[in-house]
Design an enzyme around this catalytic site. Sequence first.
Site, PDB file in Angstrom:
ATOM      1  N   HIS A  95      -0.759  -0.288   5.665  1.00 49.45           N
ATOM      2  CA  HIS A  95      -1.029   0.745   6.679  1.00 49.45           C
ATOM      3  C   HIS A  95       0.107   1.764   6.835  1.00 49.45           C
ATOM      4  O   HIS A  95       0.647   1.966   7.914  1.00 49.45           O
ATOM      5  CB  HIS A  95      -1.353   0.086   8.023  1.00 49.45           C
ATOM      6  N   GLN A 128       0.810  -1.215   0.000  1.00 48.16           N
ATOM      7  CA  GLN A 128       0.000   0.000   0.000  1.00 48.16           C
ATOM      8  C   GLN A 128       0.843   1.264   0.000  1.00 48.16           C
ATOM      9  O   GLN A 128       0.306   2.373  -0.100  1.00 48.16           O
ATOM     10  CB  GLN A 128      -0.925   0.004   1.222  1.00 48.16           C
ATOM     11  N   GLU A 178     -13.837   4.528  10.816  1.00 49.05           N
ATOM     12  CA  GLU A 178     -14.198   5.596  11.751  1.00 49.05           C
ATOM     13  C   GLU A 178     -13.916   6.979  11.189  1.00 49.05           C
ATOM     14  O   GLU A 178     -12.975   7.178  10.416  1.00 49.05           O
ATOM     15  CB  GLU A 178     -13.384   5.463  13.047  1.00 49.05           C
ATOM     16  N   TYR A 221     -10.651 -10.126   9.569  1.00 49.36           N
ATOM     17  CA  TYR A 221     -11.117 -10.404   8.213  1.00 49.36           C
ATOM     18  C   TYR A 221     -11.654 -11.825   8.064  1.00 49.36           C
ATOM     19  O   TYR A 221     -12.505 -12.088   7.211  1.00 49.36           O
ATOM     20  CB  TYR A 221      -9.997 -10.147   7.203  1.00 49.36           C
ATOM     21  N   TYR A 273      -7.405   6.882  20.704  1.00 52.04           N
ATOM     22  CA  TYR A 273      -8.579   6.527  19.910  1.00 52.04           C
ATOM     23  C   TYR A 273      -8.845   5.021  19.879  1.00 52.04           C
ATOM     24  O   TYR A 273      -9.709   4.561  19.139  1.00 52.04           O
ATOM     25  CB  TYR A 273      -8.460   7.155  18.514  1.00 52.04           C
TER      26      TYR A 273
END
Length: 379
Positions: free
Chosen positions: A158, A94, A252, A273, A262
């Site tokens: 990520h 990613q 979120e 998953y 958080y």
Amino acid sequence: MNRLSIILGLVLFPSILACQDNSAEEVVTEPMESSQITAEKVVGGIEIGWGMAWLPNGDMLVTEKSGSLLVIRDGQLLDQTIGGLPQDLKVQGQGGFLDIELHPDYENNGWVYLSYASSSGQGDGANTAIMRARIQDNMLVDKEVLYKGEPNTTRGQHFGSRLQFDNDGFLFFSIGDRGNRDVNPQDITRDAGKIYRINDDGSIPSDNPFVGEAGAKEAIYSYGHRNPQGMALNPESGQIWEHEHGPRGGDEVNIIRPGNNYGWPVISYGINYNGTVFTEDTAKVGMEQPVVYWDPSIAPSGMEFITSDKYPGMKGDLLVGSLKFAYIEYCDVEGDEIVEQKRLVEGIGRVREIEQGPDGYIYVSVEGDGIYRLIASGS
């Protein structure tokens, strides 16, 4: 130009709004007056346009994840790209060439801010880096790395990573948990799973929440995040809002406040998953509840507040892109709450980024396609 005409319709999945008592309830939205939005293609031929920014001369800069800084001029994608990209830029899962943001005083100082996956530093693989540079003769010059997440990892997921200046000139940026949820997000002595705040030169603001705390990464502003790929400045409050990918469920939207936790992965509205549960908790004392969450996940990327008058009745509201379902989520914002949600431009494709241009129109980067401009009926 190609034109995709879409009617603003009801959300098919119910929205879930966080309540003040740290619980959550299902809120079914009511219809609102239909409003037509069209998506007008500006330019094609862009595979993954991760970030967008505009120069004072009107040129649009687009970061191509695979490692190019593209220029769109007068609706045309130029053959010549901006050279001088960082040599340690690494396309890994990613990660790659990610976001771009101009300094608020760009016309006087010429600083462009970039985020990317960098192979420099400790360990194999890469981690997120923040750089600033100037553009001269179609080249990045005066390059300075302002922050580099450590250590590197060969995991491909990520990286974050969005960039956003606030009204006080601080630069906020995100680094995802880098696929190590059980170690990184809750530990302020480690990078990853955090929102950071730095001065425009990379120095640490003296009032950052963890300045002076033993072992802490002092650039950290908030922690307990999974993979934030959306960040925007609320024009009414001046607060930074962000969104992040959950696992299976639990995407979120959060309002970022200094020093707050958080919750990831201690609390979550999602599951693994493979369908297994990794936490029984959706709330815990000392951990923030989201403004809103999505279950099932929409896979959010890119977000923007509307500040122009181009979209009647939508000024001050929030747009969030969906990679998974190929639409834009319109969020009606009142104060610190999202009170209603609708779908825009369904079927447009995997939305990677949303930005308001200097002309007041909203521009949308669609993976494997190109850049679109949103037009409101009658505007």
